[in-house]
Design a protein around this motif. Sequence first.
Motif, PDB file in Angstrom:
ATOM      1  N   ARG B 122       4.330   4.450   1.444  1.00  0.00           N
ATOM      2  CA  ARG B 122       5.273   5.513   1.835  1.00  0.00           C
ATOM      3  C   ARG B 122       4.591   6.360   2.904  1.00  0.00           C
ATOM      4  O   ARG B 122       3.506   6.898   2.672  1.00  0.00           O
ATOM      5  N   PHE B 124       3.778   9.500   5.194  1.00  0.00           N
ATOM      6  CA  PHE B 124       3.684  10.883   4.762  1.00  0.00           C
ATOM      7  C   PHE B 124       3.251  11.764   5.941  1.00  0.00           C
ATOM      8  O   PHE B 124       2.423  11.314   6.729  1.00  0.00           O
ATOM      9  N   GLU B 127       8.529  10.408   5.451  1.00  0.00           N
ATOM     10  CA  GLU B 127       8.720   9.004   5.130  1.00  0.00           C
ATOM     11  C   GLU B 127       9.933   8.467   5.868  1.00  0.00           C
ATOM     12  O   GLU B 127      10.797   9.231   6.318  1.00  0.00           O
ATOM     13  N   SER B 189       3.952   5.528  -4.612  1.00  0.00           N
ATOM     14  CA  SER B 189       2.728   6.279  -4.924  1.00  0.00           C
ATOM     15  C   SER B 189       1.605   6.007  -3.917  1.00  0.00           C
ATOM     16  O   SER B 189       0.539   6.614  -4.007  1.00  0.00           O
ATOM     17  N   LEU B 191       0.453   6.627  -0.369  1.00  0.00           N
ATOM     18  CA  LEU B 191       0.792   7.456   0.799  1.00  0.00           C
ATOM     19  C   LEU B 191      -0.048   7.037   2.004  1.00  0.00           C
ATOM     20  O   LEU B 191      -1.262   6.853   1.894  1.00  0.00           O
TER      21      LEU B 191
END
Lengths: 346, 277
Positions: B122, B124, B127, B189, B191
Amino acid sequence: MLTGLAVPSTDNHTLSVVIRFHDPNRLALLEEAIFSLALQFWRDIELVVVIQNGTAAIEAQIAELIEKQPWLGQPMYQVLSLQFSPGFDGRSKLLNHGVQHAKGRYLAFLDDDDYVYQHGYCVLIESLSGNQQVLAAGKCRVSRSRKSNGYWHIYQKNSPFEWGRNLADLLFDNFIPIHSYVIDRTRIAPEDLWFDEQLNLLEDYDFLLRLTAKYRFDFSNLDNPVCEYRYHETNSLQPDLDLNPASTPKIRQARELIDARKNSLTISLSVLDLLLLRTELQVAVPAPIVEPSVDKKLLIDLLTKQNRSLNKVVDKIYDFAHQHTGLISILVFCTRSVRKFLAAFR
Amino acid sequence: MKKLTIGVITYNNSVEQLTQLSKSLRLAAEHLTVPNRLVELLVIDNGAESHWPEPVCNMAKLPSQGNIGFSKGMNCLMDAAFRDSTCDAFLCLNPDGALHRMALQAMIETFERESQALLEARQFPEEHPKPYDETTFDTPWASGACLLIPRVIWQRLGGFDSNLFMYLEDVDLSWRARSAGFSVKVVPSALFGHAVLGRKPNRDIAKFLLLSGRYLARKWQNEEFQDWAERELVSQGFFASRKDIPAVVSSSDEPSALDFGVADFDNLFYFSIPRWT
């Protein structure tokens, strides 16, 4: 008023970011906030984390979280604790404590569950370096997320604060969340840097009102998203809800204190001049009405010293706009009000 | 012992960027608790020779071949990585970002459960707005900024389409993976700090994006998108007329291997219905 604050040197390029931390269960969120700071393009950053009822163990955990981020150099930080009675919300005291310990020329605030985009502080500090304003604000987006399978799933992002564009709007209501601006402390009297400890809600707006009555702000980056306000189920306040004065007794009480502040504050003539005659009202008033000196004189006469409380100034602005521009300003004003009203229920 | 190879293509990246990336890699590797797992870093320079400040993850470099683009560069790295039979996964990683300290752990844990899926970290703080299923984490396509490719998918699909110089090769790979019955998932979860907002407009990027979009549309048989991309290439001043745009190179993928139903050209470069715009 905070005592013992010194004005930093202009050679100092450190940005102190004060983070208040209330709940040890939010360490994972705090780590994301700190990760966002480690990624900043503005590299000279000092973290000042102030913990409500912190213990040595929590302080050590937070220090470890800071150390484990990919900072380019050695991280600069202070982790401080303040003790309060159970149930006391010390949010203003936490901020004041952080301000008292901050060493940087530049000052910013960040709540433990929000974050700043990589370019955010760089854009705001560079903007301040090109002018003499005390505060530069950028755009704040709001993300809404829900816990799903153990993760925060963001299902929406928008910009509910974008109704605010200028000083007149700020006097009307707050559109600058606490983590969307940077202050240059060399341009501000130390005695003006304090949060009202009577307020445990809207303390950030009260702070801005006092500053804006005296100093000029840089609003030139309001179209540039610099940070994100994360709304999720553990937030104490919805970003839109605080626009609605009737939401809860706590909000009502805070609103009353803000209103009292607006009535008691006197706005400086230089800010008044800016407010009424320069860029700020050009949104609402066609340029020919704003520019001629005859109107400037008329307005200064209108706003005699005894009429310079903030509430009266806001009334005068809209009275003036109404008299001179008729439907146009009323439409602009109404459109903003309707947008704010709708945003509260979005 | 299994190995994850992290592949990085540099293109004149600053020392600051490489310092932050390597520091983040070191931290992420230190926080890895998955047993019997090695992590190595494999680099190729598409621009000037890169200078890494600290040795990290047994870094090795392939000889530069000049600016061969993202797809060819990553394919070189993958070919080299998967020659080692202990390497069961490859992580494409952009040089202008930084992993969160727990990102590798999350990616590898997920890979060991989901070995038949492309896995995307994801990004960061911003996103990608493309959607993903909150339960299965399935997503229409995965960004190549931080993308784990299992050996089994590489063996079947052979990496990125080298006709794409840069941009949208990740969309194409994702659609090919889905066409072949693999999954594409987000690992929420994990990043990957990557700045995507506040960038100055760049005409080269805009041009490459449109050219890649045109190729992708041709390959995935969407005439409307191809037509739109060509009109944009002209209207934005990259070409004087549509006749001046170079002919589209033919894809080496068999059309019969492509499930055209997975391709979404209805939402411009989101290639999916975004959660926000």
